[in-house]
Design a protein around this motif. Sequence first.
Motif, PDB file in Angstrom:
ATOM      1  N   LYS A   9       0.869  -1.174   0.000  1.00 24.55           N
ATOM      2  CA  LYS A   9       0.000   0.000   0.000  1.00 24.55           C
ATOM      3  C   LYS A   9       0.906   1.224   0.000  1.00 24.55           C
ATOM      4  N   VAL A  10       0.712   2.067  -1.005  1.00 26.96           N
ATOM      5  CA  VAL A  10       1.570   3.234  -1.206  1.00 26.96           C
ATOM      6  C   VAL A  10       0.732   4.500  -1.118  1.00 26.96           C
ATOM      7  N   LEU A  11       1.195   5.454  -0.330  1.00 27.23           N
ATOM      8  CA  LEU A  11       0.549   6.760  -0.231  1.00 27.23           C
ATOM      9  C   LEU A  11       1.530   7.806  -0.734  1.00 27.23           C
ATOM     10  N   ILE A  12       1.125   8.508  -1.784  1.00 25.02           N
ATOM     11  CA  ILE A  12       1.929   9.609  -2.324  1.00 25.02           C
ATOM     12  C   ILE A  12       1.295  10.909  -1.873  1.00 25.02           C
ATOM     13  N   ILE A  13       2.086  11.754  -1.239  1.00 23.85           N
ATOM     14  CA  ILE A  13       1.608  13.059  -0.774  1.00 23.85           C
ATOM     15  C   ILE A  13       2.265  14.122  -1.640  1.00 23.85           C
ATOM     16  N   SER A  14       1.455  14.722  -2.507  1.00 23.63           N
ATOM     17  CA  SER A  14       1.923  15.773  -3.398  1.00 23.63           C
ATOM     18  C   SER A  14       1.719  17.116  -2.695  1.00 23.63           C
ATOM     19  N   THR A  15       2.813  17.855  -2.515  1.00 22.15           N
ATOM     20  CA  THR A  15       2.746  19.061  -1.685  1.00 22.15           C
ATOM     21  C   THR A  15       2.715  20.356  -2.480  1.00 22.15           C
ATOM     22  N   SER A  16       2.824  20.288  -3.788  1.00 20.27           N
ATOM     23  CA  SER A  16       2.836  21.511  -4.590  1.00 20.27           C
ATOM     24  C   SER A  16       1.435  22.104  -4.698  1.00 20.27           C
ATOM     25  N   SER A  68       6.794  18.485  -9.530  1.00 25.60           N
ATOM     26  CA  SER A  68       6.851  17.416  -8.528  1.00 25.60           C
ATOM     27  C   SER A  68       5.621  16.513  -8.621  1.00 25.60           C
ATOM     28  N   GLU A  69       4.478  17.076  -8.956  1.00 27.98           N
ATOM     29  CA  GLU A  69       3.282  16.255  -9.122  1.00 27.98           C
ATOM     30  C   GLU A  69       3.388  15.353 -10.355  1.00 27.98           C
ATOM     31  N   ILE A  70       4.030  15.834 -11.387  1.00 26.99           N
ATOM     32  CA  ILE A  70       4.260  15.001 -12.574  1.00 26.99           C
ATOM     33  C   ILE A  70       5.144  13.811 -12.200  1.00 26.99           C
ATOM     34  N   LEU A  71       6.173  14.045 -11.378  1.00 30.11           N
ATOM     35  CA  LEU A  71       6.998  12.934 -10.897  1.00 30.11           C
ATOM     36  C   LEU A  71       6.167  11.962 -10.064  1.00 30.11           C
ATOM     37  N   ALA A  72       5.275  12.516  -9.244  1.00 27.53           N
ATOM     38  CA  ALA A  72       4.401  11.664  -8.424  1.00 27.53           C
ATOM     39  C   ALA A  72       3.542  10.768  -9.303  1.00 27.53           C
ATOM     40  N   GLU A  73       3.008  11.301 -10.375  1.00 29.33           N
ATOM     41  CA  GLU A  73       2.181  10.512 -11.292  1.00 29.33           C
ATOM     42  C   GLU A  73       3.006   9.416 -11.970  1.00 29.33           C
ATOM     43  N   LYS A  74       4.245   9.723 -12.328  1.00 29.68           N
ATOM     44  CA  LYS A  74       5.120   8.708 -12.934  1.00 29.68           C
ATOM     45  C   LYS A  74       5.440   7.597 -11.929  1.00 29.68           C
ATOM     46  N   PHE A  75       5.734   7.983 -10.689  1.00 26.23           N
ATOM     47  CA  PHE A  75       5.981   7.006  -9.633  1.00 26.23           C
ATOM     48  C   PHE A  75       4.750   6.120  -9.458  1.00 26.23           C
ATOM     49  N   LYS A  76       3.592   6.754  -9.419  1.00 23.46           N
ATOM     50  CA  LYS A  76       2.342   6.010  -9.248  1.00 23.46           C
ATOM     51  C   LYS A  76       2.146   5.016 -10.387  1.00 23.46           C
ATOM     52  N   LYS A  77       2.388   5.455 -11.600  1.00 26.43           N
ATOM     53  CA  LYS A  77       2.194   4.573 -12.751  1.00 26.43           C
ATOM     54  C   LYS A  77       3.062   3.323 -12.618  1.00 26.43           C
ATOM     55  N   GLY A  78       4.322   3.508 -12.269  1.00 33.45           N
ATOM     56  CA  GLY A  78       5.211   2.358 -12.099  1.00 33.45           C
ATOM     57  C   GLY A  78       4.762   1.450 -10.970  1.00 33.45           C
ATOM     58  N   ALA A  79       4.362   2.053  -9.844  1.00 30.71           N
ATOM     59  CA  ALA A  79       3.944   1.257  -8.685  1.00 30.71           C
ATOM     60  C   ALA A  79       2.666   0.474  -8.973  1.00 30.71           C
ATOM     61  N   VAL A  80       1.719   1.089  -9.664  1.00 25.45           N
ATOM     62  CA  VAL A  80       0.472   0.414 -10.004  1.00 25.45           C
ATOM     63  C   VAL A  80       0.744  -0.733 -10.981  1.00 25.45           C
ATOM     64  N   GLU A  81       1.591  -0.487 -11.974  1.00 26.11           N
ATOM     65  CA  GLU A  81       1.915  -1.543 -12.941  1.00 26.11           C
ATOM     66  C   GLU A  81       2.607  -2.731 -12.269  1.00 26.11           C
ATOM     67  N   ALA A  82       3.279  -2.470 -11.150  1.00 27.96           N
ATOM     68  CA  ALA A  82       3.940  -3.553 -10.411  1.00 27.96           C
ATOM     69  C   ALA A  82       2.970  -4.269  -9.472  1.00 27.96           C
ATOM     70  N   GLY A  83       1.705  -3.840  -9.442  1.00 27.81           N
ATOM     71  CA  GLY A  83       0.696  -4.524  -8.648  1.00 27.81           C
ATOM     72  C   GLY A  83       0.436  -3.947  -7.273  1.00 27.81           C
ATOM     73  N   ASN A  84       0.946  -2.751  -7.017  1.00 26.44           N
ATOM     74  CA  ASN A  84       0.737  -2.111  -5.726  1.00 26.44           C
ATOM     75  C   ASN A  84      -0.539  -1.286  -5.712  1.00 26.44           C
ATOM     76  N   TYR A 114       9.399   6.661 -12.580  1.00 24.94           N
ATOM     77  CA  TYR A 114       8.602   5.484 -12.950  1.00 24.94           C
ATOM     78  C   TYR A 114       9.263   4.206 -12.458  1.00 24.94           C
ATOM     79  N   ASP A 115      10.561   4.075 -12.714  1.00 27.17           N
ATOM     80  CA  ASP A 115      11.300   2.868 -12.306  1.00 27.17           C
ATOM     81  C   ASP A 115      11.301   2.713 -10.784  1.00 27.17           C
ATOM     82  N   MET A 116      11.448   3.816 -10.067  1.00 26.83           N
ATOM     83  CA  MET A 116      11.433   3.749  -8.610  1.00 26.83           C
ATOM     84  C   MET A 116      10.079   3.239  -8.130  1.00 26.83           C
TER      85      MET A 116
END
Length: 180
Positions: free
Chosen positions: A4-11, A18-34, A174-176
């Motif tokens: 379970k991953v919680l991303i807190i976007s502060t901008s 920074s929110e664009i990076l958050a969306e990329k992180f989310k995309k990678g995490a969701v594709e990995a099944g999180n 995304y990779d992270m």
Amino acid sequence: MNKKVLIISTSLRKNSNSEILAEKFKKGAVEAGNEVEIINLKDKEINFCIGCLSCQKTQKCIFNDDVNEIIDKMLNIDVIVFATPIYFYEMAGQMKVLLDRTNPMFPSDYSFTDIYLLATSADTNESSMDGALKGLKGWIDCFDKAKLKGVIKGTGSDDAASIKAQPDILKAAYDMGKNV
């Protein structure tokens, strides 16, 4: 193992880097099944901590604002990701206010162990992130089970959405997320 991953976007800026990076992180995490949720602080009412320390006894803040809901989510999550712009070589003020307001969590049982930072700055020098990193590490040090697992430094990103011109940084986020 799915997390379970919680991303807190502060901008507070629309189309923030920074929110664009958050969306990329989310995309990678969701594709990995999180399981991933993003909370955006620009939509939240957050009061300043007044240092009364009532929360140390009650594990609840005296203020009834959106931080209480955020804290409830933070306590029951495996991974917390903070996405912030860098202002004057430090995390965004709203991120710092949120971290201060998490004081009720200090004596609580919590689930999170992995912390990530996604930061963007207009400055092209990676050392521009050092203040934010030091502040976040200070917060992490208050939680024995938590560790800083990764940092993305999106330097040279001043205009809204300008991070999109840096595919290597977007891929790193995304990779992270994919490897969370």
